[in-house]
Design a protein around this motif. Structure first.
Motif, PDB file in Angstrom:
ATOM      1  N   PRO A  83       0.790  -1.237   0.000  1.00  0.00           N
ATOM      2  CA  PRO A  83       0.000   0.000   0.000  1.00  0.00           C
ATOM      3  C   PRO A  83       0.825   1.293   0.000  1.00  0.00           C
ATOM      4  O   PRO A  83       0.677   2.158   0.858  1.00  0.00           O
ATOM      5  N   ILE A  84       1.711   1.403  -0.971  1.00  0.00           N
ATOM      6  CA  ILE A  84       2.402   2.664  -1.243  1.00  0.00           C
ATOM      7  C   ILE A  84       1.826   3.147  -2.572  1.00  0.00           C
ATOM      8  O   ILE A  84       1.839   2.394  -3.550  1.00  0.00           O
ATOM      9  N   VAL A  85       1.290   4.358  -2.599  1.00  0.00           N
ATOM     10  CA  VAL A  85       0.499   4.797  -3.754  1.00  0.00           C
ATOM     11  C   VAL A  85       1.094   6.051  -4.380  1.00  0.00           C
ATOM     12  O   VAL A  85       1.984   6.684  -3.808  1.00  0.00           O
ATOM     13  N   LEU A  86       0.576   6.395  -5.559  1.00  0.00           N
ATOM     14  CA  LEU A  86       1.127   7.499  -6.340  1.00  0.00           C
ATOM     15  C   LEU A  86       0.282   8.765  -6.190  1.00  0.00           C
ATOM     16  O   LEU A  86      -0.914   8.753  -6.461  1.00  0.00           O
ATOM     17  N   SER A  87       0.928   9.856  -5.773  1.00  0.00           N
ATOM     18  CA  SER A  87       0.198  11.124  -5.626  1.00  0.00           C
ATOM     19  C   SER A  87       0.080  11.820  -6.970  1.00  0.00           C
ATOM     20  O   SER A  87       0.743  11.441  -7.939  1.00  0.00           O
ATOM     21  N   GLN A  88      -0.753  12.861  -7.001  1.00  0.00           N
ATOM     22  CA  GLN A  88      -0.911  13.652  -8.235  1.00  0.00           C
ATOM     23  C   GLN A  88       0.397  14.338  -8.615  1.00  0.00           C
ATOM     24  O   GLN A  88       0.619  14.675  -9.759  1.00  0.00           O
ATOM     25  N   GLU A  89       1.261  14.556  -7.608  1.00  0.00           N
ATOM     26  CA  GLU A  89       2.581  15.168  -7.865  1.00  0.00           C
ATOM     27  C   GLU A  89       3.647  14.090  -8.086  1.00  0.00           C
ATOM     28  O   GLU A  89       4.849  14.380  -8.036  1.00  0.00           O
ATOM     29  N   PHE A  90       3.215  12.846  -8.270  1.00  0.00           N
ATOM     30  CA  PHE A  90       4.109  11.703  -8.536  1.00  0.00           C
ATOM     31  C   PHE A  90       5.057  11.407  -7.388  1.00  0.00           C
ATOM     32  O   PHE A  90       6.194  10.989  -7.589  1.00  0.00           O
ATOM     33  N   GLU A  91       4.573  11.646  -6.159  1.00  0.00           N
ATOM     34  CA  GLU A  91       5.350  11.252  -4.974  1.00  0.00           C
ATOM     35  C   GLU A  91       4.732   9.962  -4.435  1.00  0.00           C
ATOM     36  O   GLU A  91       3.531   9.736  -4.587  1.00  0.00           O
ATOM     37  N   PRO A  92       5.549   9.142  -3.735  1.00  0.00           N
ATOM     38  CA  PRO A  92       4.967   7.972  -3.076  1.00  0.00           C
ATOM     39  C   PRO A  92       4.275   8.380  -1.775  1.00  0.00           C
ATOM     40  O   PRO A  92       4.818   9.176  -1.010  1.00  0.00           O
ATOM     41  N   LEU A  93       3.060   7.864  -1.558  1.00  0.00           N
ATOM     42  CA  LEU A  93       2.316   8.157  -0.333  1.00  0.00           C
ATOM     43  C   LEU A  93       1.993   6.857   0.376  1.00  0.00           C
ATOM     44  O   LEU A  93       1.882   5.803  -0.241  1.00  0.00           O
ATOM     45  N   ASN A  94       1.828   6.956   1.674  1.00  0.00           N
ATOM     46  CA  ASN A  94       1.489   5.808   2.500  1.00  0.00           C
ATOM     47  C   ASN A  94      -0.029   5.739   2.696  1.00  0.00           C
ATOM     48  O   ASN A  94      -0.651   6.755   2.946  1.00  0.00           O
ATOM     49  N   VAL A  95      -0.591   4.539   2.566  1.00  0.00           N
ATOM     50  CA  VAL A  95      -2.018   4.344   2.853  1.00  0.00           C
ATOM     51  C   VAL A  95      -2.136   3.098   3.726  1.00  0.00           C
ATOM     52  O   VAL A  95      -1.351   2.158   3.591  1.00  0.00           O
ATOM     53  N   ASP A  96      -3.113   3.092   4.610  1.00  0.00           N
ATOM     54  CA  ASP A  96      -3.342   1.924   5.457  1.00  0.00           C
ATOM     55  C   ASP A  96      -3.635   0.687   4.594  1.00  0.00           C
ATOM     56  O   ASP A  96      -4.385   0.762   3.620  1.00  0.00           O
ATOM     57  N   GLY A  97      -3.057  -0.437   4.958  1.00  0.00           N
ATOM     58  CA  GLY A  97      -3.205  -1.669   4.178  1.00  0.00           C
ATOM     59  C   GLY A  97      -4.633  -2.187   4.117  1.00  0.00           C
ATOM     60  O   GLY A  97      -5.084  -2.675   3.070  1.00  0.00           O
ATOM     61  N   ASP A  98      -5.360  -2.077   5.232  1.00  0.00           N
ATOM     62  CA  ASP A  98      -6.746  -2.564   5.252  1.00  0.00           C
ATOM     63  C   ASP A  98      -7.626  -1.711   4.344  1.00  0.00           C
ATOM     64  O   ASP A  98      -8.459  -2.220   3.600  1.00  0.00           O
ATOM     65  N   ARG A  99      -7.411  -0.391   4.413  1.00  0.00           N
ATOM     66  CA  ARG A  99      -8.173   0.530   3.561  1.00  0.00           C
ATOM     67  C   ARG A  99      -7.865   0.263   2.092  1.00  0.00           C
ATOM     68  O   ARG A  99      -8.759   0.280   1.237  1.00  0.00           O
ATOM     69  N   THR A 100      -6.591   0.016   1.793  1.00  0.00           N
ATOM     70  CA  THR A 100      -6.180  -0.265   0.418  1.00  0.00           C
ATOM     71  C   THR A 100      -6.863  -1.533  -0.090  1.00  0.00           C
ATOM     72  O   THR A 100      -7.390  -1.571  -1.204  1.00  0.00           O
ATOM     73  N   ALA A 101      -6.870  -2.556   0.748  1.00  0.00           N
ATOM     74  CA  ALA A 101      -7.505  -3.825   0.361  1.00  0.00           C
ATOM     75  C   ALA A 101      -8.991  -3.614   0.072  1.00  0.00           C
ATOM     76  O   ALA A 101      -9.529  -4.174  -0.891  1.00  0.00           O
ATOM     77  N   ALA A 102      -9.647  -2.786   0.885  1.00  0.00           N
ATOM     78  CA  ALA A 102     -11.077  -2.518   0.694  1.00  0.00           C
ATOM     79  C   ALA A 102     -11.321  -1.811  -0.634  1.00  0.00           C
ATOM     80  O   ALA A 102     -12.253  -2.150  -1.374  1.00  0.00           O
ATOM     81  N   VAL A 103     -10.481  -0.834  -0.947  1.00  0.00           N
ATOM     82  CA  VAL A 103     -10.634  -0.081  -2.203  1.00  0.00           C
ATOM     83  C   VAL A 103     -10.413  -1.008  -3.406  1.00  0.00           C
ATOM     84  O   VAL A 103     -11.164  -0.965  -4.389  1.00  0.00           O
ATOM     85  N   ILE A 104      -9.399  -1.869  -3.321  1.00  0.00           N
ATOM     86  CA  ILE A 104      -9.120  -2.798  -4.431  1.00  0.00           C
ATOM     87  C   ILE A 104     -10.275  -3.798  -4.578  1.00  0.00           C
ATOM     88  O   ILE A 104     -10.732  -4.067  -5.694  1.00  0.00           O
ATOM     89  N   ALA A 105     -10.760  -4.316  -3.468  1.00  0.00           N
ATOM     90  CA  ALA A 105     -11.873  -5.285  -3.522  1.00  0.00           C
ATOM     91  C   ALA A 105     -13.084  -4.662  -4.202  1.00  0.00           C
ATOM     92  O   ALA A 105     -13.717  -5.281  -5.062  1.00  0.00           O
ATOM     93  N   ALA A 106     -13.385  -3.418  -3.837  1.00  0.00           N
ATOM     94  CA  ALA A 106     -14.544  -2.739  -4.434  1.00  0.00           C
ATOM     95  C   ALA A 106     -14.310  -2.506  -5.924  1.00  0.00           C
ATOM     96  O   ALA A 106     -15.203  -2.756  -6.743  1.00  0.00           O
ATOM     97  N   ALA A 107     -13.109  -2.058  -6.290  1.00  0.00           N
ATOM     98  CA  ALA A 107     -12.814  -1.768  -7.697  1.00  0.00           C
ATOM     99  C   ALA A 107     -12.902  -3.033  -8.557  1.00  0.00           C
ATOM    100  O   ALA A 107     -13.323  -2.978  -9.713  1.00  0.00           O
ATOM    101  N   LEU A 108     -12.496  -4.166  -7.992  1.00  0.00           N
ATOM    102  CA  LEU A 108     -12.544  -5.436  -8.732  1.00  0.00           C
ATOM    103  C   LEU A 108     -13.928  -6.074  -8.689  1.00  0.00           C
ATOM    104  O   LEU A 108     -14.130  -7.138  -9.242  1.00  0.00           O
ATOM    105  N   LYS A 109     -14.871  -5.435  -7.994  1.00  0.00           N
ATOM    106  CA  LYS A 109     -16.207  -5.990  -7.752  1.00  0.00           C
ATOM    107  C   LYS A 109     -16.092  -7.398  -7.150  1.00  0.00           C
ATOM    108  O   LYS A 109     -16.759  -8.349  -7.592  1.00  0.00           O
ATOM    109  N   ALA A 110     -15.233  -7.510  -6.161  1.00  0.00           N
ATOM    110  CA  ALA A 110     -15.002  -8.808  -5.516  1.00  0.00           C
ATOM    111  C   ALA A 110     -16.225  -9.216  -4.703  1.00  0.00           C
ATOM    112  O   ALA A 110     -16.931  -8.365  -4.169  1.00  0.00           O
ATOM    113  N   ASP A 111     -16.452 -10.516  -4.610  1.00  0.00           N
ATOM    114  CA  ASP A 111     -17.535 -11.014  -3.759  1.00  0.00           C
ATOM    115  C   ASP A 111     -17.140 -10.932  -2.296  1.00  0.00           C
ATOM    116  O   ASP A 111     -17.974 -10.686  -1.441  1.00  0.00           O
ATOM    117  N   ARG A 112     -15.847 -11.198  -2.021  1.00  0.00           N
ATOM    118  CA  ARG A 112     -15.404 -11.239  -0.625  1.00  0.00           C
ATOM    119  C   ARG A 112     -14.081 -10.518  -0.439  1.00  0.00           C
ATOM    120  O   ARG A 112     -13.229 -10.519  -1.324  1.00  0.00           O
TER     121      ARG A 112
END
Ligand code: ADP
Ligand code: MG
Length: 192
Positions: A83-112
């Protein structure tokens, strides 16, 4: 560097040793996770007072490169995402791992979505909660401590965006994922 270099590659090697084709990525690679840098953060200090501090290098994910993940999954690779992500200014940013997993699950339309932890699951008054709805989880939030409350927030976010079921379970027990999928361990949170 520790998360994207050392830990990600350790997980990739461990999965590979079990015969699982794995690809390790951070949110920076192929702009997998784009985010907005947080200007301010609200924290609770040791006396329980809310404080506003500078956001530093933390971000909120606003775009997932779903095409890349689907492409890799279709080719048989298991992506392991740091969960290291790209900012609009192309810097690396830190995001919580659980939050990242939730966002990815939603984007993939995961069942679980499965969130692994070092306790049995969500505990209330010292006892494991085997099953609860999103509404019940929301009501319980004020009595859930740090660490687990982030997981519950992440679970609620995922459910709100269409994930059908979130499982919170111990990663230290045998067969953690298959037992969670069979509802034999951990906490199951569903939208209704
Ligand atoms: N109600 C609760 N039920 C379960 N764990 C809780 C609860 N309140 C606080 N916790 C803490 O949350 C931790 C789990 O969160 P996790 O994200 O896995 O760990 P961390 O963020 O501390 O690395 C547990 O180890 C426990 O100490
Ligand atoms: Mg945590």
């Amino acid at each position: 560097m520790v998360m994207a270099g050392k830990i990600n590659k350790q997980i990739v090697a461990a999965l590979q040793s079990q015969g699982i084709a794995t690809i390790g990525l951070s949110g920076l690679d192929a702009a997998l996770l784009k985010a907005e840098r947080k200007k301010r953060l609200i924290i609770v200090d040791e006396r329980g007072r809310k404080k506003v501090i500078d956001g530093g290098y933390t971000g909120k994910i606003n775009e997932v490169n779903v095409n890349l993940l689907n492409f890799l999954i279709e080719k048989g690779y298991v992506p392991v995402v740091t969960p290291i992500v790209l900012s609009q200014e192309f810097e690396p940013l830190n995001v919580d791992g659980d939050r990242t997993a939730a966002v990815i699950a939603a984007a993939l339309k995961a069942d679980r979505l499965i969130l692994l932890t070092d306790v049995e699951g969500l505990l209330l008054k010292g006892k494991l909660v085997p099953k609860m709805t999103a509404a019940e989880a929301e009501d319980a939030l004020s009595s859930i401590g740090k660490g687990m409350s982030t997981k519950v927030h992440a679970a609620l976010e995922a459910l709100k965006q269409g994930v059908k079921e979130v499982l919170i379970t111990s990663g230290t027990r045998p067969q953690p994922i298959s037992s969670a999928l069979k509802h034999e361990a951990g906490t199951v949170i569903t939208s209704e």
